[in-house]
Design an enzyme around this catalytic site. Structure first.
Site, PDB file in Angstrom:
ATOM      1  N   GLU A  38     -26.245 -42.150 -41.707  1.00 23.21           N
ATOM      2  CA  GLU A  38     -25.666 -42.670 -42.647  1.00 23.21           C
ATOM      3  C   GLU A  38     -26.051 -44.173 -43.185  1.00 23.21           C
ATOM      4  O   GLU A  38     -25.619 -44.748 -42.205  1.00 23.21           O
ATOM      5  CB  GLU A  38     -24.281 -42.395 -42.828  1.00 23.21           C
ATOM      6  N   ASP A  49     -12.139 -48.392 -45.924  1.00 25.77           N
ATOM      7  CA  ASP A  49     -12.767 -48.899 -44.708  1.00 25.77           C
ATOM      8  C   ASP A  49     -11.695 -49.771 -44.180  1.00 25.77           C
ATOM      9  O   ASP A  49     -11.216 -50.701 -44.617  1.00 25.77           O
ATOM     10  CB  ASP A  49     -13.998 -49.700 -44.862  1.00 25.77           C
TER      11      ASP A  49
END
Lengths: 246, 393
Positions: A38, A49
């Protein structure tokens, strides 16, 4: 080691540690037996995140990374790399690039699919699915321990490729380890007989958590722990990290 | 044609809920319940009672005689500055704390920029005896020390947002991350008409008490419920949403939104989102926002911390795009001058956010018999240091 036959997928932030490390990192990951990558398109405000990925994103943007530069870096990637490649990023930069133009470019380069945490499945289904399919891209959706069965079934129906199973209620990189809650959740999902395989992400940081996560799932994704390793050991240390996992 | 949100939280093309799956259950729980809860008689009763006895509502609608004379039109001030805690923010936090209780939540998180929303949240949490954590950018903590002290005195924990630019946008990111990490027991009290659906609509409904009162108060004073214009400053836009709410679909009422131009719209240091923003996604909402051509969210600037937000609520994005609202940007200097004038003409020291709204009278002519209602959204106590520095008082 235990987790043989399970997919190891690595996330990294494009443009970090240095702007032009992208290609080298991808190539080294493939060389060392990683099954899928990714490529993180950095964003100024990565809501899902934790601090590690946020800091690497901020640094990558400071290094000058843009959507256009990333596409240029990846232009010839298929000459040297054959494993599946996904781009993972937030929706706003894609929206500014133009969703169709973005998908078209991915297709030209040979990107297999996208993971866009803040593009909900319903909006995708109604507004963007046709574009993704036109360019042959898979779009990967997340499920969490809180996702209802009905919604998981819907996501399974809309998905092509795999389902990204978020291990726990957390942002990336929390690394609390896996307890009974996760084990039960992994089991519950595996008994649902979904048509898409599941790959577990968030909180996978070493061979132990990798083994736990892949007991029932098809594979697992490591992000923050890999980025931390790059920060501490530099861009030439990719193989060291992969060999601690398997 | 309506300028209110539809059932998916869209105002025209703006709004919606662009959220990671981790937030879906939280937002969905709220979406499925907020209107039902708000319409429960027991909720209404408790909300109204607290607004009356605790917040001090209704706030006066005051005819500003000297200001009106100076600008040759009829100017009324909606005195939200007289609310408990000094601004309109508390209308929303009262509503949301009652909502959180009915949803069985026992932990509250909030974001704050200047600290006004943080104080209003800490206040209602103290009132209800609920744990309160306020995220605030590290830089804002340093420059808004009195509000940090207020929150602490009210029993809240103030957590510094250390990421990004360490201001409001980052405090919001941190609050959202906290919510992702605590999906079951926590309610997130967003302070403005921003964020994913149902927040913009829910916050607008809680703030709509402002225009609800203006209607009957104006009827008493002018014999009609509808002014010719309603004016409010817009950062995220909650005081504006409350001021416009009951007039949104009445074409006889002009809507004027005042944004912060900072050092000038084209100076590179501005927060005039309607002029500088493009369609994009911020904090879960599709709206106008300031960003690079590459889709990275940029840092706004305004002398007023409350207008210092790179986006604008989706209601306002729609008002702008559709032409229903008239958007005016006011510089730091114009706002400060207007604040001083308000102090000396009417004996009211406004918050610097609100001072932006008063500065429009130098920009825009109104007719002699126009009735213009300006929302005086907050009082200037918190801004005294800035006024002192600016005017060398």
């Amino acid at each position: 080691m235990a987790s043989k036959g399970k997919l190891l997928s690595i996330y990294f932030t494009a443009g970090y540690p240095d702007l032009n490390d992208t290609l080298k990192i991808i190539q080294d990951l493939e060389k060392n037996g990683v099954d899928m990558i990714e490529i993180g398109l950095p964003f100024s405000d990565p809501l899902a995140d934790g601090p590690t990925i946020q800091q690497s994103s901020t640094a990558a943007l400071k290094n000058g990374m843009t959507t256009e530069i990333l596409f240029n870096q990846l232009r010839d990637i298929r000459k040297s790399v054959s494993i599946p490649l996904l781009i993972m990023g937030y929706f706003n930069p894609m929206l500014q690039y133009g969703v169709e133009a973005f998908c078209k470019k991915c297709r030209e380069i040979g990107i297999d699919g996208l993971i866009i945490p803040d593009l909900p499945v319903d909006v995708y289904h109604e507004e963007y699915r046709d574009i993704f399919e036109k360019y042959g891209l898979i779009n990967v959706f997340l499920i969490t321990p809180q996702t209802s069965e009905e919604r998981i079934r819907f996501i399974d129906k809309v998905s092509k490729g795999f389902i990204y199973m978020v291990s726990s209620a957390s942002v990336t990189g929390s690394g609390k380890g896996f307890g009974n809650v996760q084990t039960d959740y992994f089991k519950r999902i595996s008994t649902m007989q979904l048509s898409n395989p599941q790959i577990v992400g968030f909180g996978i940081k070493d061979s132990e958590t990798f083994a736990q996560a892949t007991k029932t799932a098809k594979g697992a994704i490591i992000g923050s722990a890999f980025i931390k390793h790059l920060t501490e050991n530099g861009v030439n240390s990719v193989s060291d990290f992969i060999h601690t996992i398997r | 044609m309506t300028y209110h949100a539809n059932n998916k939280g869209y105002y025209g093309e703006f709004g919606g809920a662009y959220i990671p799956e981790m937030l879906y259950p939280n937002c969905e729980e709220l979406r499925q319940n907020y209107i039902r809860i708000m319409e429960e008689p027991s909720f209404k009763e408790e909300f109204d009672q607290l607004l009356k006895d605790y917040v001090g509502r209704p706030t006066p609608l005051y005819f500003a005689k000297r200001l009106s004379e100076k600008y040759g039109t009829k100017i009324y001030l909606k005195r939200e500055d007289l609310c408990h805690t000094g601004a309109h923010k508390v209308n929303n936090t009262i509503g949301q704390i009652l909502m959180a209780q009915r949803l069985g939540k026992n932990r509250i998180i909030a974001e704050t920029g200047a600290g006004q929303h943080g104080v209003a949240t800490a206040t209602v949490c103290a009132l209800m005896g609920i744990e309160c954590i306020v995220y605030m950018g590290e830089i804002d903590i340093a420059r808004q020390a009195p509000n940090v002290a207020r929150m602490k005195m009210l029993g809240a924990e103030v957590r510094p947002a250390l990421s990004g630019s360490r201001t409001l946008k980052d405090a919001t990111n941190e609050a959202i991350r906290d919510w992702i990490n605590n999906p079951v027991d926590t309610h997130y009290i967003i302070g403005s008409v921003v964020g994913p659906h149902p927040y913009p609509d829910m916050v607008a409904r809680f703030q709509s008490v402002i225009s609800e009162e203006i209607k009957w108060q104006l009827k008493e004073k002018e014999g009609r419920e509808h002014p010719d214009y309603v004016v409010a400053c817009v950062g995220g836009g909650s005081n504006a949403a409350g001021t416009y709410y009951h007039y949104l679909d009445n074409p006889d009422v002009g809507i004027i939104a005042v944004e912060a131009a900072g050092k000038g719209v084209n100076s590179g240091e501005s927060a005039a989102t309607s002029a500088l923003g493009k369609v994009g996604i911020i904090h879960g909402s599709k709206t106008l926002l300031m960003q690079t051509s590459d889709g990275q969210i940029t840092e706004p600037y305004s002398i007023s911390a409350g207008l210092d937000y790179p986006g604008v609520g989706p209601m306002h994005a729609h008002l702008f795009k559709s032409g229903r609202g008239e958007f005016i940007s006011i510089t730091d200097d114009e706002a400060m001058t207007a604040g001083l004038e308000m102090a000396q003409l009417e004996g009211i020291i406004p918050a610097i956010e609100t001072s932006h709204a008063f500065a429009i009278f130098d920009h825009r002519k109104f007719k002699q018999d126009d009735v213009v209602v300006v929302n005086l959204s907050g009082r200037g106590d918190k801004d005294l240091d800035t006024y002192i520095d600016y005017f060398k008082l």
